[in-house]
Design a protein around this motif. Structure first.
Motif, PDB file in Angstrom:
ATOM      1  N   TYR A  83       0.846  -1.182   0.000  1.00 55.39           N
ATOM      2  CA  TYR A  83       0.000   0.000   0.000  1.00 55.39           C
ATOM      3  C   TYR A  83       0.890   1.244   0.000  1.00 55.39           C
ATOM      4  O   TYR A  83       2.017   1.222   0.526  1.00 55.39           O
ATOM      5  CB  TYR A  83      -0.911   0.024   1.230  1.00 55.39           C
ATOM      6  N   ARG A  84       0.344   2.292  -0.568  1.00 51.09           N
ATOM      7  CA  ARG A  84       1.112   3.539  -0.665  1.00 51.09           C
ATOM      8  C   ARG A  84       1.205   4.200   0.706  1.00 51.09           C
ATOM      9  O   ARG A  84       0.209   4.308   1.424  1.00 51.09           O
ATOM     10  CB  ARG A  84       0.447   4.488  -1.658  1.00 51.09           C
ATOM     11  N   LEU A  85       2.403   4.615   1.052  1.00 47.82           N
ATOM     12  CA  LEU A  85       2.641   5.295   2.314  1.00 47.82           C
ATOM     13  C   LEU A  85       2.584   6.798   2.082  1.00 47.82           C
ATOM     14  O   LEU A  85       3.451   7.377   1.434  1.00 47.82           O
ATOM     15  CB  LEU A  85       4.002   4.893   2.899  1.00 47.82           C
ATOM     16  N   ASP A  86       1.527   7.422   2.602  1.00 49.72           N
ATOM     17  CA  ASP A  86       1.372   8.872   2.516  1.00 49.72           C
ATOM     18  C   ASP A  86       1.734   9.452   3.876  1.00 49.72           C
ATOM     19  O   ASP A  86       0.957   9.382   4.836  1.00 49.72           O
ATOM     20  CB  ASP A  86      -0.070   9.217   2.142  1.00 49.72           C
ATOM     21  N   LYS A 117       7.628   4.832  -2.162  1.00 45.42           N
ATOM     22  CA  LYS A 117       6.404   5.225  -1.489  1.00 45.42           C
ATOM     23  C   LYS A 117       5.502   4.037  -1.152  1.00 45.42           C
ATOM     24  O   LYS A 117       4.407   4.217  -0.611  1.00 45.42           O
ATOM     25  CB  LYS A 117       5.613   6.203  -2.363  1.00 45.42           C
ATOM     26  N   MET A 118       5.924   2.832  -1.484  1.00 46.05           N
ATOM     27  CA  MET A 118       5.118   1.641  -1.250  1.00 46.05           C
ATOM     28  C   MET A 118       5.634   0.888  -0.025  1.00 46.05           C
ATOM     29  O   MET A 118       6.856   0.745   0.176  1.00 46.05           O
ATOM     30  CB  MET A 118       5.135   0.715  -2.461  1.00 46.05           C
ATOM     31  N   ALA A 119       4.711   0.412   0.783  1.00 45.42           N
ATOM     32  CA  ALA A 119       5.046  -0.362   1.979  1.00 45.42           C
ATOM     33  C   ALA A 119       4.499  -1.775   1.798  1.00 45.42           C
ATOM     34  O   ALA A 119       3.274  -1.961   1.679  1.00 45.42           O
ATOM     35  CB  ALA A 119       4.459   0.289   3.227  1.00 45.42           C
ATOM     36  N   HIS A 120       5.381  -2.764   1.770  1.00 44.54           N
ATOM     37  CA  HIS A 120       4.995  -4.162   1.597  1.00 44.54           C
ATOM     38  C   HIS A 120       4.696  -4.757   2.975  1.00 44.54           C
ATOM     39  O   HIS A 120       5.537  -4.692   3.888  1.00 44.54           O
ATOM     40  CB  HIS A 120       6.104  -4.934   0.896  1.00 44.54           C
ATOM     41  N   VAL A 121       3.506  -5.350   3.101  1.00 50.49           N
ATOM     42  CA  VAL A 121       3.038  -5.846   4.392  1.00 50.49           C
ATOM     43  C   VAL A 121       3.657  -7.212   4.656  1.00 50.49           C
ATOM     44  O   VAL A 121       3.669  -8.078   3.767  1.00 50.49           O
ATOM     45  CB  VAL A 121       1.498  -5.950   4.394  1.00 50.49           C
ATOM     46  N   PRO A 122       4.166  -7.458   5.863  1.00 52.27           N
ATOM     47  CA  PRO A 122       4.711  -8.792   6.181  1.00 52.27           C
ATOM     48  C   PRO A 122       3.604  -9.839   6.228  1.00 52.27           C
ATOM     49  O   PRO A 122       2.429  -9.530   6.453  1.00 52.27           O
ATOM     50  CB  PRO A 122       5.372  -8.586   7.543  1.00 52.27           C
ATOM     51  N   SER A 123       3.986 -11.085   6.018  1.00 56.63           N
ATOM     52  CA  SER A 123       2.996 -12.162   5.913  1.00 56.63           C
ATOM     53  C   SER A 123       2.282 -12.434   7.226  1.00 56.63           C
ATOM     54  O   SER A 123       1.198 -13.021   7.226  1.00 56.63           O
ATOM     55  CB  SER A 123       3.687 -13.450   5.434  1.00 56.63           C
ATOM     56  N   TRP A 124       2.846 -12.037   8.359  1.00 55.40           N
ATOM     57  CA  TRP A 124       2.214 -12.308   9.653  1.00 55.40           C
ATOM     58  C   TRP A 124       1.253 -11.193  10.099  1.00 55.40           C
ATOM     59  O   TRP A 124       0.797 -11.202  11.229  1.00 55.40           O
ATOM     60  CB  TRP A 124       3.292 -12.539  10.725  1.00 55.40           C
ATOM     61  N   ARG A 125       0.952 -10.251   9.201  1.00 55.78           N
ATOM     62  CA  ARG A 125       0.045  -9.162   9.549  1.00 55.78           C
ATOM     63  C   ARG A 125      -1.194  -9.185   8.644  1.00 55.78           C
ATOM     64  O   ARG A 125      -1.363  -8.343   7.769  1.00 55.78           O
ATOM     65  CB  ARG A 125       0.768  -7.827   9.427  1.00 55.78           C
ATOM     66  N   GLU A 131      -4.256   1.754   3.397  1.00 55.38           N
ATOM     67  CA  GLU A 131      -3.346   2.845   3.741  1.00 55.38           C
ATOM     68  C   GLU A 131      -3.608   3.365   5.148  1.00 55.38           C
ATOM     69  O   GLU A 131      -2.682   3.770   5.851  1.00 55.38           O
ATOM     70  CB  GLU A 131      -3.492   3.974   2.719  1.00 55.38           C
ATOM     71  N   ALA A 132      -4.884   3.371   5.561  1.00 57.41           N
ATOM     72  CA  ALA A 132      -5.202   3.867   6.905  1.00 57.41           C
ATOM     73  C   ALA A 132      -4.584   2.989   7.986  1.00 57.41           C
ATOM     74  O   ALA A 132      -4.228   3.489   9.073  1.00 57.41           O
ATOM     75  CB  ALA A 132      -6.718   3.937   7.089  1.00 57.41           C
ATOM     76  N   ASP A 133      -4.427   1.677   7.705  1.00 61.45           N
ATOM     77  CA  ASP A 133      -3.792   0.797   8.682  1.00 61.45           C
ATOM     78  C   ASP A 133      -2.313   1.133   8.861  1.00 61.45           C
ATOM     79  O   ASP A 133      -1.755   0.968   9.952  1.00 61.45           O
ATOM     80  CB  ASP A 133      -3.957  -0.659   8.248  1.00 61.45           C
ATOM     81  N   LEU A 134      -1.681   1.599   7.803  1.00 68.05           N
ATOM     82  CA  LEU A 134      -0.289   2.044   7.939  1.00 68.05           C
ATOM     83  C   LEU A 134      -0.195   3.246   8.873  1.00 68.05           C
ATOM     84  O   LEU A 134       0.711   3.326   9.720  1.00 68.05           O
ATOM     85  CB  LEU A 134       0.291   2.396   6.557  1.00 68.05           C
ATOM     86  N   VAL A 135      -1.123   4.175   8.710  1.00 69.92           N
ATOM     87  CA  VAL A 135      -1.150   5.348   9.595  1.00 69.92           C
ATOM     88  C   VAL A 135      -1.378   4.911  11.038  1.00 69.92           C
ATOM     89  O   VAL A 135      -0.769   5.430  11.981  1.00 69.92           O
ATOM     90  CB  VAL A 135      -2.246   6.321   9.125  1.00 69.92           C
ATOM     91  N   GLU A 136      -2.273   3.928  11.221  1.00 70.19           N
ATOM     92  CA  GLU A 136      -2.557   3.445  12.579  1.00 70.19           C
ATOM     93  C   GLU A 136      -1.315   2.834  13.221  1.00 70.19           C
ATOM     94  O   GLU A 136      -1.050   3.044  14.418  1.00 70.19           O
ATOM     95  CB  GLU A 136      -3.685   2.420  12.531  1.00 70.19           C
ATOM     96  N   GLU A 137      -0.536   2.086  12.445  1.00 73.34           N
ATOM     97  CA  GLU A 137       0.676   1.476  12.991  1.00 73.34           C
ATOM     98  C   GLU A 137       1.677   2.539  13.421  1.00 73.34           C
ATOM     99  O   GLU A 137       2.289   2.435  14.498  1.00 73.34           O
ATOM    100  CB  GLU A 137       1.297   0.551  11.940  1.00 73.34           C
TER     101      GLU A 137
END
Length: 478
Positions: A83-86, A117-125, A131-137
């Motif tokens: 997902y794109r990291l804004d 600008k892209m964040a690759h999510v690990p397999s255990w998440r 994108e909103a979940d990235l902000v939450e983290e």
């Protein structure tokens, strides 16, 4: 459990099961296990081959032996996503100012792989799905305790415009009026059992819940009175006999959005006041709740001139209730005694009277200004005239009052019933109703001819509406 001292060969298996299918199958077969609990909530699919290797190494360390090659059946599910990291969105979503370098460092420490600008999510998440979940983290790592409250900037200078709707203002005014009248506000569930719903004209499949909280909350509430009666029953069981309860909330006649309405309900039970040496206490009656209903209607802006009619729902006492109406088709409220079968079903002891108000039926004022109109003083002497009409014994006094009131809406300011006579020389099927009509001249003093003309209109209007005949009339100056 299948191994013994003579076991020489062990088959070791590690599997990954799809999350949704595991949950559906477990519920259908009613199987509860640790494996189902883990898989239906999502595990790391990349750990499956690593788990086989780890278990094999443990067996070799503890038991010795020789391991074969790993055989893989099927394909590993591809859960890779990015997902794109804004970095500017942390300000708009959370309201925190966090430098871009700190955000990237936090995500990297959590196992995310950043590629531009892209964040690759690990397999255990499996919980990160946007994108909103990235902000939450990022905000979680930075700690929301550092978040500081800031008022929103004003779009326009000066005092902001009111934001409450007319319905919200009425609800607020009704709540304050009920508390001022001595009622205690209740907040009950919007769900009741089928038997209670049937007593109040509901209980069908239209208001039944597919997945109720419990068996006694299976239907949407068609009226607020069941909740108040249940609260009164619990209070009486604890020794509180005199109660004044009210509630404001939604009621439901079906499952569609347009089948929801706002309601105000009040309940009086027991005595009107505590016992004293002057014996001023008495049982509550329908005139108590009538006064309370009219006071709340006045607080929410209902017109002063209303009509009282019969014909309310079956849970009201057939001869001891009234509907406050604006004409024959618009009902604003109902007040009176509750039907004995309702009190018996809810195990209510003592006299019980109630009212129900529908705020949405009250028409909005034509003038939205808060300024009061100018006071109009009438310096001409008013005239009061008494009429006695002989009508059928089934004729309601309100029908006669409404007919007399409509004879001349300009001059007639008030009509009141002051006497009723049954039997005697009138016979079994007839009765006499006496009313007092108040005439208020506007421009000139009324002459005898003017008074007689209005009197003739009243007699004709009453005769046309009720079939009544004039028995006697009397005139006096107020």
């Amino acid at each position: 459990s299948g191994c013994s001292e003579s076991t020489t060969s062990v088959f070791l298996e590690a599997a990954f099961f799809e999350t949704v299918r595991t949950a559906y199958t477990g519920r259908a077969l009613k199987i509860n296990s640790d494996a189902r609990y883990r898989f239906e909530r999502g595990i790391d699919p990349a750990w499956t081959p690593l788990g086989v290797e780890a278990a094999t190494a443990m067996i070799l360390d503890l038991c010795g032996g020789e391991a074969s090659e790993v055989v893989m059946a099927g394909a590993m599910p591809d859960h890779a996503r990015a997902y794109r990291l804004d970095t500017d969105r942390i300000q708009s979503l959370v309201g925190m100012e966090i430098p871009e370098a700190t955000q990237r460092q936090s995500l990297t420490a959590l196992g995310f792989v950043l590629d531009g600008k892209m964040a690759h999510v690990p397999s255990w998440r499996p919980d990160v799905l946007g994108e909103a979940d990235l902000v939450e983290e990022v905000a979680r790592i930075a700690s929301l305790t550092k978040l500081k409250g800031k008022p929103l900037p004003r779009v326009l200078p000066g005092v902001p415009k009111p934001i409450l709707s007319p319905v919200q203002k009425r609800e607020q005014a009704a709540r304050r009026a009920g508390a001022a009248l001595g009622f205690h506000e209740c907040v009950s569930y919007s769900f009741i059992d089928q038997a209670a719903a049937a007593l109040f004209g509901a209980g069908s499949d239209a208001t039944r819940l597919e997945n109720p909280i419990s068996a006694d909350m299976s239907h949407m509430c068609p009226d607020l009175l069941p909740g108040l009666l249940a609260a009164a029953r619990r209070n009486q069981a604890r020794g509180f006999a005199d109660l004044a309860l009210f509630e404001i909330g939604p009621v439901f006649s079906g499952g569609e959005p347009e089948e929801q309405d706002l309601q105000i309900a009040g309940l009086l039970i027991g005595r009107s006041a505590p016992k004293d040496v002057h014996a001023s206490d008495r049982d509550v009656d329908l005139f108590d709740v009538k006064a309370d209903a009219l006071a709340i209607l006045g607080a929410i802006g209902a017109p002063e001139k209303t009509q009282i009619r019969r014909g309310a729902a079956s849970w009201w006492h057939p001869g001891r209730h009234g509907q406050i109406c604006l004409g024959p088709k618009k009902t604003l409220a109902v007040f009176g005694e509750l039907h004995p079968k309702i009190l018996a079903a809810f195990d209510i002891k003592g006299p019980a009277v109630a009212f129900t108000i529908w705020p949405n039926e009250v028409p909005l004022p034509r003038n939205s200004s808060a300024t009061r109109p100018a006071l109009k003083l009438k310096d001409l002497q008013a005239v009061e005239r008494d009429f006695a009409f002989v009508v059928d014994h089934k004729t309601e006094a309100m029908d006669l009052v409404n007919a007399a009131q409509g004879a001349d809406k300009t001059l007639i300011t008030d009509v009141r019933v002051f006497d009723e006579f049954l039997g005697g020389s009138l016979g079994v099927d007839r009765k006499s109703i006496a009313i007092r009509v108040r005439l208020q001249p506007i421009e000139v003093t009324l002459t005898d001819a003017d008074i007689e003309a209005v009197g003739s209109k009243i007699v004709a209007k009453v005769a046309s509406a009720t079939g009544g005949a004039l028995r006697v009339q009397n005139c006096k100056f107020a």
